[in-house]
Design an enzyme around this catalytic site. Structure first.
Site, PDB file in Angstrom:
ATOM      1  N   CYS A 127      -6.060   3.989  -4.175  1.00 59.63           N
ATOM      2  CA  CYS A 127      -6.111   2.581  -3.768  1.00 59.63           C
ATOM      3  C   CYS A 127      -7.329   1.815  -4.281  1.00 59.63           C
ATOM      4  CB  CYS A 127      -6.022   2.474  -2.254  1.00 59.63           C
ATOM      5  SG  CYS A 127      -7.284   3.389  -1.350  1.00 59.63           S
ATOM      6  N   ASN A 146      -0.334   2.174  -5.723  1.00 56.94           N
ATOM      7  CA  ASN A 146      -0.086   3.507  -6.295  1.00 56.94           C
ATOM      8  C   ASN A 146       1.243   4.014  -5.777  1.00 56.94           C
ATOM      9  OD1 ASN A 146      -2.809   4.034  -4.209  1.00 56.94           O
ATOM     10  ND2 ASN A 146      -0.800   4.769  -3.563  1.00 56.94           N
ATOM     11  N   HIS A 150     -11.535  -2.493   1.228  1.00 55.78           N
ATOM     12  CA  HIS A 150     -11.874  -1.172   0.684  1.00 55.78           C
ATOM     13  C   HIS A 150     -12.527  -1.244  -0.694  1.00 55.78           C
ATOM     14  CE1 HIS A 150     -10.648   3.359   0.559  1.00 55.78           C
ATOM     15  NE2 HIS A 150     -11.700   3.172   1.325  1.00 55.78           N
ATOM     16  N   ASP A 165       0.848  -1.188   0.000  1.00 51.71           N
ATOM     17  CA  ASP A 165       0.000   0.000   0.000  1.00 51.71           C
ATOM     18  C   ASP A 165       0.889   1.244   0.000  1.00 51.71           C
ATOM     19  OD1 ASP A 165      -2.019   1.904   0.433  1.00 51.71           O
ATOM     20  OD2 ASP A 165      -3.174   0.514   1.660  1.00 51.71           O
TER      21      ASP A 165
END
Length: 601
Positions: free
Chosen positions: A89, A349, A153, A51
């Site tokens: 994300c 990312n 998410h 992440d």
């Protein structure tokens, strides 16, 4: 939910039927064995998603963190240098797990920055849509066990968590992030850190460390079935290195003094490494820091110590994740399954620039939620650590900008693929995209097509992984990206880009990102014909996937603040009501006392 399940079953049944019919001979000989999907013998597949890790953060790309286990996988497999993802994300995760553009999949942005005008619009439901098949569903239809641990998410309600998206077992954190040491929120947008196991709320341990917890849980799921009985697909979605940046001191302390020279020195160092290892042409320029970036030498000694320590923790967090991955690798080796396991390691990312600590109202929120920001214990339990904008710009080298933006610093990410079907020591420089991961893994698993499901946007990389030559995409094949108004399109060696405020100005620019990956020379005026052609390509992309224009004056950071306030309004109103009642009660008591004091004896 029933409609969703029915559509997916129909798509998988149609895929199985198509596969069986393709094996029928001219005389109609039965091919019944092809329908016994539980007997598939494809490789085990593990997708590890970091992440907010930058292109050069891992050791295999020249990073400062010690990632011995990941580096070993890279040497035995393929290292991608032209891989791009989205700058945020949720869109990246939707594309990674479906092979379909994030708008078509239903997750074009994140709820934290969603403007009211986009709510409930097609593509902006912020969950994977019913008709879209995930990688887990495709592989489960081929007899795979499907396992997941980490950040989700991608939807919040029944049927939207991993258990409703094809995963047999899952431990999912349903938020953009959370504390790494305890089950609690990291920002006011969330009142708690919602964890679910197999779709049901689960009580987490009072203390843990996220990378260890997630790998341990995934290992437990793997061990629930005897080795070699059925192949498995495992999705490990790490919290490293999302805010809060936290790590055990035994890892962070190994980087004492490493970042004392500051962010300008680190960016220069990474640029030099990028030239040496071919991530940047030797004569290519790179962009400098943003105009409002702080000068390292202008900081006080205390500020420099705090900033350097934040990066020591950052590197320690990456190493801690690599250490946990090493335990997973050793467990697979003990089971006798390592040789038949395919690894995919990537990031969602570019690096995170945000500073949550100094936002208005955060001091009080941190005190109420057991957080502090100080050098002592930075990165440990109760520490809300972050690296900030300048370090993010340094980490993004040789790219420009960082997470949230579609400049190369926000999109260019590491990708390592290692295992069965991958030629060792491969380096793949061509343009590849996050939507290519699912079709590649479906192909390598030998999965049959699902013709009733929406077609995937990505391309299979199987041929280049096996040693094939040639580009993944032809020079005339456009590739579009859009998140919250920030937009880009690649075509051959060129890229057009539109970055919105606060850093961008909303204008389109044209770059040759093969010779100028630092995006230093805007070619719009010199090559207006190419710009016009690529703008037409982008308009076609917008229409095809359903991009909704952002409202006039939209600013991602301001929208985040507004959404946080809206989420906290009920709590704030309740607190204000309690305070008013308390004040009213105190007033009544005071009035009664005063009346008693005036009463005649």
């Amino acid at each position: 939910m029933a409609r969703k399940t029915a559509r997916r079953k129909l798509a998988l049944w149609a895929g199985a039927a198509a596969g069986a019919l393709s094996l029928l001979g001219a005389e109609g000989t039965s091919a019944a064995p092809a329908l016994k999907t539980t007997e598939r013998t494809g490789p085990n597949i593990i997708v590890i998603l970091f992440d907010d890790v930058a292109l050069m953060d891992l050791g295999a790309y020249g990073g400062e963190a010690r990632t011995l286990n990941i580096d070993a996988l890279a040497r035995r497999g393929a290292l991608f240098t032209g891989y791009r993802t989205s700058p945020l994300c949720t869109p990246s995760r939707a594309m990674l797990l479906t092979g379909i553009d994030s708008h078509r999949a239903g997750a074009a942005t994140i709820g934290e920055v969603l403007p009211p005008e986009h709510r409930d619009r097609p593509g902006y439901a912020l969950r994977i849509q019913p008709e879209i098949l995930t990688l887990a569903e495709r592989l489960r239809g081929e007899g795979y066990r499907t396992l997941m641990a980490g950040k989700w998410h991608l939807g919040h309600g029944p049927g939207e968590l991993p258990d409703g998206q094809g995963f047999d077992r899952s431990l999912a954190m349903d938020a953009s992030g959370a504390d790494n040491w305890a089950p609690k929120s990291y920002m006011p947008y969330y009142r708690e850190a919602p964890w679910f196991e197999d779709g049901r709320p689960v009580r987490m341990p009072e203390s843990f460390y996220s990378s260890d917890l997630l790998v341990d849980r995934l290992t437990r799921y793997i061990d629930e079935s005897p080795a070699g009985q059925k192949p498995f697909f495992a999705y490990l979605a790490l919290q490293a290195v999302h805010i809060p940046v936290q790590a055990p001191a035994r890892f962070s302390d190994g980087y004492r003094g490493r970042f004392d020279a500051g962010w300008e020195a680190l960016r220069d160092e990474r640029v030099d490494k990028a030239r040496r290892n071919g991530l940047l042409p030797k004569d290519a320029a790179v962009a400098g820091f943003s105009p409002n970036a702080r000068d390292w030498e202008a900081l006080s000694p205390e500020e420099r110590r705090m900033a350097a320590r934040s990066m020591e923790v950052y590197a320690g967090m990456i190493e801690a994740a690599d250490s946990a991955i090493g335990r997973l690798i050793r467990r697979l080796e003990a089971r006798g399954e390592l040789g038949n396991t395919l690894f995919v390691i990537t990031s969602d990312n570019g690096p995170e620039p945000s500073d949550p600590v100094h936002q208005r109202g955060m001091g009080l929120w941190m005190r109420l939620n057991g957080y502090a920001w100080r050098e002592e214990g930075l990165g440990g339990p109760g520490s809300l650590n972050f690296i900030g904008r300048e370090w993010a710009e340094a980490l993004a080298a040789p790219g420009r900008r960082y997470k949230f933006y579609v400049s190369e610093g926000g999109l260019r990410a590491p990708l390592i693929v290692s295992g069965p079907g991958v030629a060792p020591g491969r380096r793949i420089d061509g343009l590849t995209f996050v939507t290519d991961v699912t079709p590649t893994l479906v192909d390598l698993a030998g999965a049959r097509p699902a013709p009733e499901a929406p077609a995937m946007d990505g391309l299979s990389l199987r041929s280049v992984l096996a040693g094939g030559e040639g580009p993944v995409r032809g020079s005339e094949t456009p590739l579009g990206i859009e998140v919250s108004g920030n937009a880009a399109l690649y075509r051959g060696d060129y890229k057009i880009i539109r970055d919105m405020p606060p850093l961008g100005d909303g204008r389109w620019r044209l770059y040759d990102v093969v010779r100028d990956p630092g995006e230093t020379r805007d070619l719009s005026a010199a090559d207006p014909g190419r710009l016009k052609l690529m703008l037409a390509d982008y308009a076609a992309y917008e229409a095809r996937v359903g991009v909704a224009p952002v409202p006039e004056g939209y600013d991602m950071q301001r929208q985040l603040a507004a959404n946080v306030l809206a989420r906290q309004a009920p709590t704030l109103l309740a607190a204000a009501g309690i305070a008013l009642l308390a004040m009213a009660g105190a007033g009544v008591l005071l009035w009664r006392r005063l009346r008693r004091g005036r009463a005649p004896p």
